[in-house]
Every structure is written in C-alpha cells, then in structure tokens.
Write an enzyme that holds these catalytic residues in place. Structure first.
Site, PDB file in Angstrom:
ATOM      1  N   ARG A 276       3.164   3.330  -3.263  1.00 59.00           N
ATOM      2  CA  ARG A 276       2.922   4.781  -3.243  1.00 59.00           C
ATOM      3  C   ARG A 276       3.167   5.373  -1.865  1.00 59.00           C
ATOM      4  NH1 ARG A 276      -2.895   5.504  -5.137  1.00 59.00           N
ATOM      5  NH2 ARG A 276      -3.043   3.616  -3.890  1.00 59.00           N
TER       6      ARG A 276
ATOM      7  N   ASN B   5      -0.792   5.407  -9.129  1.00 62.55           N
ATOM      8  CA  ASN B   5      -0.969   4.159  -9.875  1.00 62.55           C
ATOM      9  C   ASN B   5      -1.455   4.489 -11.275  1.00 62.55           C
ATOM     10  OD1 ASN B   5      -0.245   2.441  -7.798  1.00 62.55           O
ATOM     11  ND2 ASN B   5      -2.337   2.106  -7.114  1.00 62.55           N
TER      12      ASN B   5
END
Length: 90
Positions: free
Chosen positions: A18, A36
């Site tokens: 990320r 996520n």
C-alpha cells in the site's frame, strides 16, 4: 482520462504494497486510494491520464520487492474526476 479498479492477489499484505502504491501513484500524479481486503488481496482505485494509469497498472503486476503478485484483476470504470489526492484507506 481513465479510471480503473484493481484487485491484486498474492503475497501483497505486510510487504509495504500500500505504501509503495501510494508513493508510485503520487509520482504519476494519479488520484484514488489503496486498501487491504479481508481476503488477503489489495484493492486500488486509480484515476488520471491514460498513460499514467497504464504505468501504475503495470507496476501493480510486480509491486514492491518483497511482494509476490499472482494475479491482477483490472476493471475499467467511468472516469469521474471527483477524487482528490491518493491515500491509503482502511
């Protein structure tokens, strides 16, 4: 201008996916977010210039060095231009 939603599977959580997605997307001047998912995948929503979006999609097929990307689903959506910045979402 283009908008895509990505679902990235493999070893993509706990490997800075990320954070590196955010850094890369900002460098490409894209807007959107990355997060996520509970099933172990990463989801991302990207908007921007066609070439920049395509470069980001190509990057997501590899990810950061510690990641192992097995598959990327790419879904094109209508461009909205309503996203500001690029953030990591919960």
């Amino acid at each position: 201008m283009k908008r895509v939603r990505l679902y990235i599977s493999g070893r993509v959580q706990g490997v800075f996916f990320r954070a590196e997605t955010q850094r890369t997307a900002r460098n490409l001047k894209l807007t959107g977010w990355v997060r996520n998912m509970e099933d172990g995948r990463v989801e991302a929503l990207l908007e921007g210039e066609d070439l920049s979006v395509d470069q980001m999609v190509a990057w997501c097929h590899q990810g950061p060095p510690a990641a192992r990307v097995d598959h990327v689903d790419v879904l094109e959506e209508p461009f909205t231009g309503t996203l500001n910045g690029f953030r990591i979402s919960n």
